[in-house]
Scaffold this active site. Structure first.
Site, PDB file in Angstrom:
ATOM      1  N   GLY A   1      16.234   2.982   5.581  1.00 39.84           N
ATOM      2  CA  GLY A   1      16.046   4.422   5.464  1.00 39.84           C
ATOM      3  C   GLY A   1      14.761   4.853   4.775  1.00 39.84           C
ATOM      4  O   GLY A   1      14.661   5.980   4.300  1.00 39.84           O
TER       5      GLY A   1
ATOM      6  N   SER B   1      11.747   5.553   6.031  1.00 37.89           N
ATOM      7  CA  SER B   1      11.105   6.681   6.716  1.00 37.89           C
ATOM      8  C   SER B   1      11.889   7.973   6.505  1.00 37.89           C
ATOM      9  O   SER B   1      11.306   9.043   6.359  1.00 37.89           O
ATOM     10  CB  SER B   1      10.948   6.389   8.209  1.00 37.89           C
ATOM     11  OG  SER B   1      10.058   5.306   8.401  1.00 37.89           O
TER      12      SER B   1
ATOM     13  N   GLU C   1       5.288   2.945   6.591  1.00 40.00           N
ATOM     14  CA  GLU C   1       5.028   1.589   7.068  1.00 40.00           C
ATOM     15  C   GLU C   1       3.778   1.020   6.396  1.00 40.00           C
ATOM     16  O   GLU C   1       2.888   0.454   7.043  1.00 40.00           O
ATOM     17  CB  GLU C   1       4.890   1.566   8.595  1.00 40.00           C
ATOM     18  CG  GLU C   1       6.065   2.168   9.346  1.00 40.00           C
ATOM     19  CD  GLU C   1       7.361   1.371   9.237  1.00 40.00           C
ATOM     20  OE1 GLU C   1       7.335   0.231   8.757  1.00 40.00           O
ATOM     21  OE2 GLU C   1       8.409   1.907   9.646  1.00 40.00           O
ATOM     22  N   ALA C   2       3.717   1.158   5.075  1.00 39.84           N
ATOM     23  CA  ALA C   2       2.538   0.752   4.303  1.00 39.84           C
ATOM     24  C   ALA C   2       2.207  -0.724   4.464  1.00 39.84           C
ATOM     25  O   ALA C   2       1.056  -1.128   4.283  1.00 39.84           O
ATOM     26  CB  ALA C   2       2.748   1.084   2.827  1.00 39.84           C
TER      27      ALA C   2
END
Length: 139
Positions: A14, A16, A88-89
């Site tokens: 979770g 995002s 999405e680092a």
């Protein structure tokens, strides 16, 4: 005082969704939140961060050669950024992590980066490794 935050969790935890909720909270208060997304992540469509529960928001995409400090500076010149979010680092580079630290330190913009810690073999992603070193807060 601006800080660099790194939120990490497993796939489908979770991340995002949390990012989208936090960005929404900024916008709901009339603040300007910018979301960055690696251009290779097109699960929700090009330049779109989406969650499995249907939330989505537009994002500014970046590539391997993008200087995130320069990008944030240019966007901040257009309209003052109250918070910079990175989804999405782990798809970023180690250099990107250092550029995000400069955004915090020099531009005084809070950064909230969300991503995976490691790959399926337990190896840290390069950006995640740097974020563990540089982040002011890790969760």
């Amino acid at each position: 005082m601006a800080k660099l935050h790194f939120y990490y969790a497993t796939m489908n935890a979770g991340k995002s969704t949390l990012l989208l909720q936090a960005a929404y909270n900024y916008r709901e208060r009339g603040m300007h939140a910018v979301i960055l997304l690696a251009e290779l992540d097109d699960r929700g469509g090009k330049g779109v961060v989406s969650s499995r529960i249907g939330l989505k928001a537009e994002a500014v995409t970046f590539g391997q050669d993008t200087d995130l400090f320069e990008c944030a500076g240019a966007l901040d010149q257009e309209r003052k950024i109250d918070c910079l979010f990175v989804d999405e680092a782990h798809f970023a580079t180690a250099a990107h992590a250092w550029q995000l630290a400069r955004v915090v330190d020099e531009l005084k913009i809070p950064v909230m980066a969300y991503g995976l810690r490691s790959d399926f073999m337990g190896r840290l992603f390069p950006a995640s490794a740097e974020l563990f070193v540089l982040a002011d807060e890790i969760r």
